[in-house]
Design an enzyme around this catalytic site. Structure first.
Site, PDB file in Angstrom:
ATOM      1  N   ARG A  91      -3.161   1.188   6.331  1.00 29.49           N
ATOM      2  CA  ARG A  91      -4.030   1.112   7.514  1.00 29.49           C
ATOM      3  C   ARG A  91      -5.389   0.333   7.599  1.00 29.49           C
ATOM      4  O   ARG A  91      -6.243   0.265   6.566  1.00 29.49           O
ATOM      5  CB  ARG A  91      -4.679   2.768   7.863  1.00 29.49           C
ATOM      6  CG  ARG A  91      -3.790   3.789   8.120  1.00 29.49           C
ATOM      7  CD  ARG A  91      -3.933   4.037   9.514  1.00 29.49           C
ATOM      8  NE  ARG A  91      -2.810   4.799   9.935  1.00 29.49           N
ATOM      9  CZ  ARG A  91      -2.348   4.645  11.505  1.00 29.49           C
ATOM     10  NH1 ARG A  91      -3.046   3.845  12.229  1.00 29.49           N
ATOM     11  NH2 ARG A  91      -1.467   5.430  11.775  1.00 29.49           N
ATOM     12  N   ILE A  92      -5.878  -0.241   8.794  1.00 33.73           N
ATOM     13  CA  ILE A  92      -7.014  -1.215   8.533  1.00 33.73           C
ATOM     14  C   ILE A  92      -8.244  -0.114   8.999  1.00 33.73           C
ATOM     15  O   ILE A  92      -8.127   0.754   9.607  1.00 33.73           O
ATOM     16  CB  ILE A  92      -6.987  -2.049   9.891  1.00 33.73           C
ATOM     17  CG1 ILE A  92      -5.890  -3.264   9.690  1.00 33.73           C
ATOM     18  CG2 ILE A  92      -8.061  -2.656  10.138  1.00 33.73           C
ATOM     19  CD1 ILE A  92      -5.432  -4.413  10.699  1.00 33.73           C
ATOM     20  N   HIS A 109      -4.372  -7.062  -2.812  1.00 31.86           N
ATOM     21  CA  HIS A 109      -3.531  -7.654  -1.741  1.00 31.86           C
ATOM     22  C   HIS A 109      -2.457  -8.595  -2.468  1.00 31.86           C
ATOM     23  O   HIS A 109      -2.877  -9.559  -3.217  1.00 31.86           O
ATOM     24  CB  HIS A 109      -4.562  -8.383  -0.820  1.00 31.86           C
ATOM     25  CG  HIS A 109      -3.682  -9.147   0.450  1.00 31.86           C
ATOM     26  ND1 HIS A 109      -3.131  -8.525   1.508  1.00 31.86           N
ATOM     27  CD2 HIS A 109      -3.248 -10.257   0.613  1.00 31.86           C
ATOM     28  CE1 HIS A 109      -2.716  -9.184   2.180  1.00 31.86           C
ATOM     29  NE2 HIS A 109      -2.653 -10.418   1.783  1.00 31.86           N
ATOM     30  N   GLY A 143     -14.210  -7.715   7.628  1.00 34.70           N
ATOM     31  CA  GLY A 143     -13.005  -8.667   8.174  1.00 34.70           C
ATOM     32  C   GLY A 143     -11.731  -8.540   7.351  1.00 34.70           C
ATOM     33  O   GLY A 143     -12.090  -8.321   5.936  1.00 34.70           O
TER      34      GLY A 143
HETATM   35  C1  GAR Z   1       1.581  -3.777  -3.255  1.00 35.25           C
HETATM   36  O1  GAR Z   1       2.347  -4.867  -3.410  1.00 35.25           O
HETATM   37  C2  GAR Z   1       0.132  -3.972  -2.709  1.00 35.25           C
HETATM   38  O2  GAR Z   1      -0.422  -5.186  -3.209  1.00 35.25           O
HETATM   39  C3  GAR Z   1       0.544  -4.109  -0.999  1.00 35.25           C
HETATM   40  O3  GAR Z   1       1.271  -2.985  -0.857  1.00 35.25           O
HETATM   41  C4  GAR Z   1       2.204  -2.719  -2.198  1.00 35.25           C
HETATM   42  C5  GAR Z   1       2.058  -1.325  -2.570  1.00 35.25           C
HETATM   43  O4  GAR Z   1       2.955  -1.064  -3.348  1.00 35.25           O
HETATM   44  N1  GAR Z   1      -0.717  -4.124  -0.433  1.00 35.25           N
HETATM   45  C6  GAR Z   1      -0.933  -4.599   0.898  1.00 35.25           C
HETATM   46  O5  GAR Z   1      -0.057  -5.353   1.198  1.00 35.25           O
HETATM   47  C7  GAR Z   1      -2.216  -4.405   1.282  1.00 35.25           C
HETATM   48  N2  GAR Z   1      -2.302  -5.056   2.868  1.00 35.25           N
HETATM   49  P1  GAR Z   1       2.294   0.215  -4.359  1.00 35.25           P
HETATM   50  O6  GAR Z   1       2.268   1.315  -3.560  1.00 35.25           O
HETATM   51  O7  GAR Z   1       3.577   0.596  -5.040  1.00 35.25           O
HETATM   52  O8  GAR Z   1       1.334   0.150  -5.133  1.00 35.25           O
END
Ligand code: GAR
Length: 192
Positions: A91-92, A109, A143
């Site tokens: 969520r943002i 990220h 941001g």
């Molecule tokens: C991870 O790869 C994380 O970097 C990414 O979601 C995945 C969550 O996996 N996050 C984003 O894309 C944030 N915008 P997890 O629930 O197994 O940690």
């Protein structure tokens, strides 16, 4: 030890990496709570099995994002947390929440920020034919995906890589750098 909450939306593999790292007696932080915006997030069960307090809050049950996020802040304050880690929290977050926690709120990220902010990072990196991909732990600022980086890890893009193979190899690095970044934050070595 600093008190840390983790915000998740799903699987929680980065959350698990933080929980495991914090089991070491010399780790400077303890994980005191895990909060999900989805009650069905598999990570919640993993956290509970580790004896960690859990909560879930559906934004759809609130009249506004501000009310949802104020309730999250109240929960986090109830856990008396020093720091908040976003780990696959999809969520943002609004400006009030981010400003409330700024300097104490970090995110992981799956790209080499500032490249590939937002979603579908592996697909976009592959489509561009980049030679290297990576992940970033960064301070959260208003941001989206724009706050200063604390740590990054790089991996080569290999011939035949798909978004899935790239994501799987990158996840190993995510699980390595997120605990390291939290260590830097909790010891005051990394500061906004
Ligand atoms: C991870 O790869 C994380 O970097 C990414 O979601 C995945 C969550 O996996 N996050 C984003 O894309 C944030 N915008 P997890 O629930 O197994 O940690």
């Amino acid at each position: 030890r600093k008190r840390v909450a983790i915000l998740i939306s799903g699987r929680g593999s980065n959350m698990s990496a933080l929980i495991e790292a914090a089991k070491a007696p010399d780790f400077p932080a303890e994980i005191v709570g895990v909060l999900s915006n989805r009650a069905a997030a598999p990570g919640l069960e993993i956290a509970a099995a580790n004896g960690i307090a859990t909560a879930s809050l559906a934004q759809s049950k609130f009249l506004s994002r501000e009310m949802f996020e104020d309730t999250m802040t109240q929960l986090l304050e109830g856990w008396e947390v020093d720091f908040v880690c976003l780990a696959g929290f999809m969520r943002i977050l609004g400006e009030d929440f981010v400003n409330r926690w700024m300097g104490r709120l970090i995110n992981i990220h799956p790209s080499l920020l500032p490249a590939y902010k937002g979603l579908h990072t592996h697909e976009r990196a592959l489509a561009d034919g980049v030679a290297e991909h990576g992940c970033t732990v960064h301070f959260v600022t208003p941001g989206l995906d724009e706050g200063p980086a604390i740590l990054q890890a790089r991996i080569p893009v290999l011939p035949g890589d798909t978004p899935e193979t790239l994501a799987t190899r990158l996840l190993v690095e995510e699980h390595r750098i997120y605990p390291e970044a939290l260590r830097l934050l909790a010891t005051g070595t990394a500061r906004l």
